[in-house]
Motif scaffolding. Structure first.
Motif, PDB file in Angstrom:
ATOM      1  N   PRO A   1      18.402  -0.956  11.532  1.00 50.78           N
ATOM      2  CA  PRO A   1      17.151  -1.722  11.585  1.00 50.78           C
ATOM      3  C   PRO A   1      15.919  -0.999  11.050  1.00 50.78           C
ATOM      4  O   PRO A   1      14.834  -1.578  11.026  1.00 50.78           O
ATOM      5  CB  PRO A   1      16.996  -2.015  13.088  1.00 50.78           C
ATOM      6  CG  PRO A   1      17.712  -0.901  13.762  1.00 50.78           C
ATOM      7  CD  PRO A   1      18.866  -0.565  12.874  1.00 50.78           C
ATOM      8  N   VAL A   2      16.059   0.242  10.611  1.00 53.20           N
ATOM      9  CA  VAL A   2      14.914   1.002  10.114  1.00 53.20           C
ATOM     10  C   VAL A   2      14.614   0.616   8.668  1.00 53.20           C
ATOM     11  O   VAL A   2      15.519   0.532   7.835  1.00 53.20           O
ATOM     12  CB  VAL A   2      15.184   2.526  10.188  1.00 53.20           C
ATOM     13  CG1 VAL A   2      13.993   3.311   9.670  1.00 53.20           C
ATOM     14  CG2 VAL A   2      15.518   2.926  11.619  1.00 53.20           C
ATOM     15  N   THR A   3      13.346   0.376   8.381  1.00 54.03           N
ATOM     16  CA  THR A   3      12.912   0.064   7.019  1.00 54.03           C
ATOM     17  C   THR A   3      11.864   1.078   6.567  1.00 54.03           C
ATOM     18  O   THR A   3      11.294   1.810   7.384  1.00 54.03           O
ATOM     19  CB  THR A   3      12.315  -1.347   6.931  1.00 54.03           C
ATOM     20  OG1 THR A   3      11.198  -1.437   7.821  1.00 54.03           O
ATOM     21  CG2 THR A   3      13.356  -2.404   7.313  1.00 54.03           C
ATOM     22  N   PHE A   4      11.617   1.106   5.268  1.00 54.21           N
ATOM     23  CA  PHE A   4      10.599   1.999   4.718  1.00 54.21           C
ATOM     24  C   PHE A   4       9.314   1.227   4.451  1.00 54.21           C
ATOM     25  O   PHE A   4       9.334   0.030   4.134  1.00 54.21           O
ATOM     26  CB  PHE A   4      11.081   2.630   3.409  1.00 54.21           C
ATOM     27  CG  PHE A   4      12.183   3.632   3.577  1.00 54.21           C
ATOM     28  CD1 PHE A   4      11.969   4.806   4.277  1.00 54.21           C
ATOM     29  CD2 PHE A   4      13.430   3.402   3.027  1.00 54.21           C
ATOM     30  CE1 PHE A   4      12.978   5.735   4.432  1.00 54.21           C
ATOM     31  CE2 PHE A   4      14.449   4.325   3.177  1.00 54.21           C
ATOM     32  CZ  PHE A   4      14.226   5.497   3.884  1.00 54.21           C
ATOM     33  N   SER A   5       8.202   1.927   4.567  1.00 57.11           N
ATOM     34  CA  SER A   5       6.904   1.391   4.174  1.00 57.11           C
ATOM     35  C   SER A   5       6.309   2.357   3.144  1.00 57.11           C
ATOM     36  O   SER A   5       7.011   3.213   2.619  1.00 57.11           O
ATOM     37  CB  SER A   5       5.988   1.235   5.390  1.00 57.11           C
ATOM     38  OG  SER A   5       5.778   2.497   6.005  1.00 57.11           O
ATOM     39  N   SER A   6       5.032   2.233   2.881  1.00 53.80           N
ATOM     40  CA  SER A   6       4.370   3.140   1.939  1.00 53.80           C
ATOM     41  C   SER A   6       3.216   3.824   2.662  1.00 53.80           C
ATOM     42  O   SER A   6       2.144   3.208   2.830  1.00 53.80           O
ATOM     43  CB  SER A   6       3.850   2.369   0.718  1.00 53.80           C
ATOM     44  OG  SER A   6       4.914   1.774   0.018  1.00 53.80           O
ATOM     45  N   PRO A   7       3.399   5.073   3.112  1.00 53.59           N
ATOM     46  CA  PRO A   7       2.318   5.762   3.814  1.00 53.59           C
ATOM     47  C   PRO A   7       1.048   5.832   2.971  1.00 53.59           C
ATOM     48  O   PRO A   7       1.088   6.188   1.791  1.00 53.59           O
ATOM     49  CB  PRO A   7       2.905   7.159   4.063  1.00 53.59           C
ATOM     50  CG  PRO A   7       4.390   6.958   4.051  1.00 53.59           C
ATOM     51  CD  PRO A   7       4.628   5.888   3.034  1.00 53.59           C
ATOM     52  N   GLU A   8      -0.076   5.488   3.579  1.00 53.45           N
ATOM     53  CA  GLU A   8      -1.351   5.541   2.881  1.00 53.45           C
ATOM     54  C   GLU A   8      -1.814   6.985   2.733  1.00 53.45           C
ATOM     55  O   GLU A   8      -1.456   7.851   3.534  1.00 53.45           O
ATOM     56  CB  GLU A   8      -2.393   4.744   3.668  1.00 53.45           C
ATOM     57  CG  GLU A   8      -2.056   3.277   3.853  1.00 53.45           C
ATOM     58  CD  GLU A   8      -3.043   2.576   4.756  1.00 53.45           C
ATOM     59  OE1 GLU A   8      -4.051   3.219   5.135  1.00 53.45           O
ATOM     60  OE2 GLU A   8      -2.820   1.407   5.088  1.00 53.45           O
ATOM     61  N   PRO A   9      -2.629   7.254   1.719  1.00 55.48           N
ATOM     62  CA  PRO A   9      -3.161   8.621   1.567  1.00 55.48           C
ATOM     63  C   PRO A   9      -3.985   9.027   2.782  1.00 55.48           C
ATOM     64  O   PRO A   9      -4.846   8.275   3.234  1.00 55.48           O
ATOM     65  CB  PRO A   9      -4.036   8.514   0.305  1.00 55.48           C
ATOM     66  CG  PRO A   9      -3.506   7.340  -0.436  1.00 55.48           C
ATOM     67  CD  PRO A   9      -3.039   6.371   0.611  1.00 55.48           C
ATOM     68  N   ALA A  10      -3.708  10.207   3.315  1.00 56.89           N
ATOM     69  CA  ALA A  10      -4.481  10.720   4.448  1.00 56.89           C
ATOM     70  C   ALA A  10      -5.503  11.751   3.999  1.00 56.89           C
ATOM     71  O   ALA A  10      -6.387  12.138   4.768  1.00 56.89           O
ATOM     72  CB  ALA A  10      -3.545  11.351   5.474  1.00 56.89           C
TER      73      ALA A  10
END
Length: 245
Positions: free
Chosen positions: A139-148
């Protein structure tokens, strides 16, 4: 069990637990990588097999989601399987359970095979992974981490001897460890990481001067990054959860 799925047991010694008696996420990450290594080695595409082809596996993405992080100090069983193959990437999944079979979490990872000399990706078409594809839920999906790194002050960090892996680069779990160290101890007294996602963008090397960044995006949610000379070498998203009252 289906031979295409690997199942490996782990018992954590007390010296590896944190001040709460819980399993630190980088230790769990090492268990996942170890399980992946054993699974690949037993099926013809492990470290030694890749070395004969003058190739190596490189971790590109990792996302871990935990439903009961407080129980990770118990003896664990980690199941792992290959779920998808693309031209240069393969997707590997994990299920983390207790020995009796209670599910504590899942993880999804993306790997690339690279040429050891050129450090460039190579095609996976001749590695035999297709024989081990498994249609199994993860059930794990990927997202796109925003620049920190924008509008945040970086914490300096220099890559040292103990940070390096067998390839002489910053160990993949050291990225995670250094980002988790951006949070003070009070955070960990009251909360546990329930989701950690990281995208590896470039290799850290010995002596490299890095800056570590984190930024709040929502309650108990953060984005983080490690940068070198103004460019990120990884980005991450971190979510904390509070134990039931």
């Amino acid at each position: 069990m289906d031979n295409r799925i690997g199942a490996y047991e782990y018992r954590t010694d007390s010296h590896l637990l944190d001040f709460r008696g819980q399993l630190p996420l980088p230790v769990l990450g090492n268990y996942l990588l170890h399980a992946a290594t054993l699974h690949a080695a037993g099926r013809g595409f492990g470290f030694d097999d890749m070395a004969e082809r003058k190739a190596a596996w490189v971790l590109s993405k990792l996302a871990i989601e935990l439903t009961d992080p407080g129980r990770l100090a118990e003896p664990l069983r980690i199941l792992t399987w290959v779920q998808q193959i693309e031209r240069i990437f393969t997707f590997r999944c994990f299920e983390i359970t207790t020995l009796p079979g209670a599910t504590l979490g899942y993880a999804r990872s993306v790997w690339a095979a690279i040429d050891r000399q050129t450090r460039r990706p190579i095609s996976l078409s001749h590695f035999g992974l297709a024989d081990y594809l498994v249609e199994r839920d993860c059930p794990v999906t990927f997202s796109s981490p925003e620049p920190a790194e924008k509008d945040t002050e970086g914490i300096p960090y220099t890559v040292k001897y103990s940070d390096l892996d067998i390839n002489g680069h910053l160990n993949s779990m050291k990225y995670i460890e250094s980002l988790l160290d951006l949070f003070d101890i009070e955070t960990y007294r009251t909360r546990s990481v329930v989701r950690f996602e990281i995208v590896y963008q470039a290799e850290g090397r010995y002596g490299m001067h890095l800056l570590l960044h984190k930024k709040v995006t929502a309650e108990d949610e953060y984005t983080a990054a490690i940068c070198n000379e103004g460019k990120s070498i990884c980005r991450a998203k971190i979510r904390f959860g509070r134990p039931p009252q």
